[in-house]
Design an enzyme around this catalytic site. Structure first.
Site, PDB file in Angstrom:
ATOM      1  CB  CYS A  79       8.847 132.049 104.598  1.00 27.19           C
ATOM      2  SG  CYS A  79       7.156 132.693 104.731  1.00 27.19           S
ATOM      3  CG  HIS A 167      10.645 135.976 102.220  1.00 25.27           C
ATOM      4  ND1 HIS A 167      10.724 134.818 101.493  1.00 25.27           N
ATOM      5  CD2 HIS A 167       9.393 135.993 102.761  1.00 25.27           C
ATOM      6  CE1 HIS A 167       9.585 134.156 101.567  1.00 25.27           C
ATOM      7  NE2 HIS A 167       8.758 134.844 102.330  1.00 25.27           N
ATOM      8  CD  GLU A 169      13.964 135.101  99.927  1.00 25.43           C
ATOM      9  OE1 GLU A 169      12.868 134.545  99.728  1.00 25.43           O
ATOM     10  OE2 GLU A 169      14.533 135.081 101.035  1.00 25.43           O
TER      11      GLU A 169
END
Length: 510
Positions: A79, A167, A169
Site C-alpha cells: 500500500c 493488503h 495481511e
C-alpha cells in the site's frame, strides 16, 4: 535469530497483522519504526514496508532511507510502501478519482512472477487507499491489476523488489497467505524453522548463558504470560528462580489458592503473599480509574520489593512482557504513543529496586505464548485461561473499591465464568468478565421492591486484544446466567450484557 524478516512500520493499523501472518509461516519477524531502521545484517533475509495513514504526497510523509535495503535484499512494499517505492524512484502518485476501500478483485494476474504464482485471476483483495499509482518508472513492470487500479502490483526489473497496492495481511484478501509465502519462502528463501519447540530450545539456552548462577525473582499473576515465562526460566535455572504471587484482594473467587496449587504442581519455587488489607487501605475512597491503577501499582511494587529483599543476592527481575507491549511502546511516527490507560506491571521499576530485567517472551504474540507453553507440556486449563488485567477487579468495580464490593463481583464473575465453561463456550471467548456498575436500579423480588446494584457482563472475541468484537453468546445462556446471578448473589437485581466492540470501546471499562 539466525534469519528473520524486517517489517518497517509507517503507522498502519495493519502492521501487526503482517507480523502475525509471517509468524504463521513459522518465520521469525520483527517490527521497527521506519525512522529507526536497525543495522541490516546477514540475518535479515527480507524487508516489508507497511501501509500508512500518510499520503506519499504529504510534505511530512515518511521518507525512509532504503539505501542499504533496496536492491540488496528482497523487498516488498504494501500500500503506502508500494506508493513510496513508485513515487520516490520516478513514478507518479495522484489522488484517486474514487477512493478504494474494502473488497476488490484482481482482473489481471501475471503468474510468471514468483510473487503472484498460484494467485488466480478474480482473486479477492482488500484495498484501503486514497491515492493511486498513476505511472511507474521505466524499469518497473505491472504484475497484477483490478478493474479500477491498473497498478495493483509491480516488480522492479533486475532486483527482487515488489510493490502491491492491496493488503495481503488482511483475511479479506483470499490469497494473501499464498502471496506472502511466495515472497518469504520462494523469493527470500527463509526456511520456516521458527517453531515453538525451536523457540524453547533457543530461549532456554540463551537464558542459561545470560543468567548463569544468578538468582531471579518473578512476580506471578496467575495468567498465561507470567506462567510461561516462569516455566522457561525454570527450565533454564531451576530453583534459582524465586516466584512471588501476591494476593491483592482483587483476584477472582478462590483464585489465590487454586493458582498456588497449580504452580506447585509444575515444580515452581513459589511464595504466596496475602496483602489484601494493604491494597484495600490504599484504595479507600478512590474513584478515578487512573488513581486506582496507580494505587494498586504502588502497593504491588512495595509488596514485591519487600518480599524480594527477603531473598539474598537477587540480581534479576523477570517479567512476562510480550510483543504487543513492546510494539505499543514505540511510535511509528517518532512521536509519543497515545496513552489510553496505564499498566502497573509494564514500564520499568523504581530506581531503588536496582534489578536487571529479563523478559523471555518479549518477541511473542499471545497465541504464540500459549503454543510455547503447550510445547513444554503445561496444563491446558492454565494456558487456556482468559487474559486478566493486572489491577484485577479493582478496575471492574466502577467507583470506589471495598471488600464487600469485591465479594459481590467475585460471586457474579464466578457464576459467569463457570457458566461459560459448563456450556462449552469458554474456549470460544477470548476474554470474559463482569463489571460492577456504580448505579442502583429498582427491582421486584417476591412481593418486595428492591433497590440494588446492577452488573454488566462482558465477553469478546479477539486474536491478541488489539481489536475485539463482542461475543454473540446464545440468548438462552445469557438468560440462565442472569437468572442465576440475581437469585444467588445478594445485592444484585439487574444484569446487562455489553455489546460494544474495540474500537471504539476498550475491552475493560476503566
Amino acid at each position: 535469530m539466525e534469519e528473520m524478516v524486517l517489517i518497517l512500520d509507517f503507522g498502519s493499523q495493519y502492521t501487526q497483522l503482517i507480523a502475525r501472518r509471517i509468524r504463521e509461516l513459522n518465520v521469525y519477524c520483527e517490527i521497527h519504526p521506519y525512522n529507526k531502521i536497525p543495522e541490516i545484517t546477514s540475518d535479515i533475509k527480507a524487508v516489508i514496508l507497511s501501509g500508512s495513514p500518510f499520503s506519499v504526497r504529504d510534505e511530512k510523509a515518511p521518507k525512509p532511507n532504503l539505501s542499504k535495503i533496496k536492491g540488496k535484499v528482497p523487498l516488498l512494499g504494501v500500500c503506502f510502501g508500494a506508493q513510496y517505492l513508485a513515487n520516490h524512484y520516478g513514478g507518479v502518485v495522484l489522488p484517486s478519482k474514487i477512493r478504494e476501500y474494502g473488497r476488490a478483485h484482481l482482473s489481471y494476474v501475471n503468474e510468471d512472477f514468483s510473487l503472484t504464482k498460484n494467485i488466480p485471476t478474480n482473486s479477492q483483495v482488500w484495498m484501503s487507499h486514497g491515492d493511486t499509482i498513476a505511472s511507474i518508472p521505466d524499469n518497473y513492470e505491472i504484475i497484477c491489476s483490478t478493474e479500477d487500479v491498473k497498478v495493483a502490483g509491480y516488480h522492479i526489473k533486475g532486483e527482487e523488489t515488489y510493490g502491491i497496492q492491496f493488503h495481503p495481511e488482511v483475511y479479506h484478501t483470499s490469497d494473501g497467505g499464498t502471496l506472502l509465502k511466495n515472497f518469504i519462502v520462494t523469493i527470500a528463501g527463509l526456511s520456516q524453522s521458527w517453531t515453538p519447540d525451536s523457540f524453547v530450545d533457543q530461549t532456554v539456552s540463551e537464558l542459561k548463558e545470560k543468567l548463569g548462577a544468578d538468582k531471579v525473582v518473578l512476580g506471578l499473576s496467575g495468567g498465561v504470560d507470567s506462567s510461561v515465562a516462569a516455566m522457561l526460566l525454570h527450565k533454564a535455572i531451576g530453583h534459582k528462580l524465586y516466584c512471588i504471587f501476591v494476593d491483592n484482594g482483587l483476584l477472582r473467587k478462590n483464585e489465590f489458592e487454586e493458582v498456588l496449587e497449580n504452580y506447585k504442581g509444575l515444580g515452581l519455587n513459589v511464595k504466596g503473599v496475602n496483602a489484601k488489607e494493604a491494597f484495600y487501605t490504599e484504595l479507600k475512597d478512590l474513584t478515578d480509574p487512573e488513581e486506582k491503577r496507580k494505587a494498586i501499582g504502588k502497593v504491588f511494587i512495595d509488596t514485591f520489593d519487600k518480599e524480594s529483599h527477603l531473598i539474598e543476592n537477587v540480581i534479576w527481575l523477570a517479567q512476562g512482557t510480550i510483543y504487543p507491549d513492546v510494539i505499543e511502546s514505540i511510535s511509528a511516527t517518532g512521536g509519543p504513543p497515545a496513552t489510553i490507560k496505564s499498566h502497573h506491571n509494564v514500564g520499568g521499576l523504581p530506581d531503588y529496586m536496582k534489578l536487571k530485567i529479563v523478559e523471555p517472551l518479549r518477541s511473542l504474540f499471545k497465541d504464540e505464548v500459549r503454543r510455547v507453553g503447550a510445547s513444554m507440556g503445561m496444563p491446558k486449563d492454565l494456558l487456556g485461561r482468559h487474559p486478566f488485567t493486572g489491577p484485577g477487579l479493582g478496575i471492574r468495580i466502577l467507583g470506589d473499591v471495598t471488600a464487600e464490593k469485591v465479594r459481590i463481583l467475585q460471586e457474579v464473575d464466578h457464576i459467569f465464568i463457570t457458566g461459560l465453561k459448563k456450556a462449552g463456550l469458554y474456549d470460544k471467548v477470548w476474554q470474559a468478565g463482569s463489571i460492577l456498575l456504580p448505579v442502583q436500579s429498582v427491582g421486584v423480588m417476591g412481593d418486595e421492591r428492591t433497590y440494588e446494584n446492577a452488573v454488566a457482563l462482558r465477553a469478546v472475541t479477539s486474536t491478541d486484544g488489539m481489536t475485539a468484537d463482542w461475543s454473540h453468546l446464545p440468548y438462552e445462556f445469557l438468560a440462565k446466567v442472569s437468572n442465576d446471578i440475581i437469585n444467588k448473589v445478594k445485592g444484585i437485581n439487574r444484569v446487562t450484557y455489553d455489546i460494544s466492540s474495540k474500537p471504539p470501546a476498550t475491552i475493560e471499562w476503566e
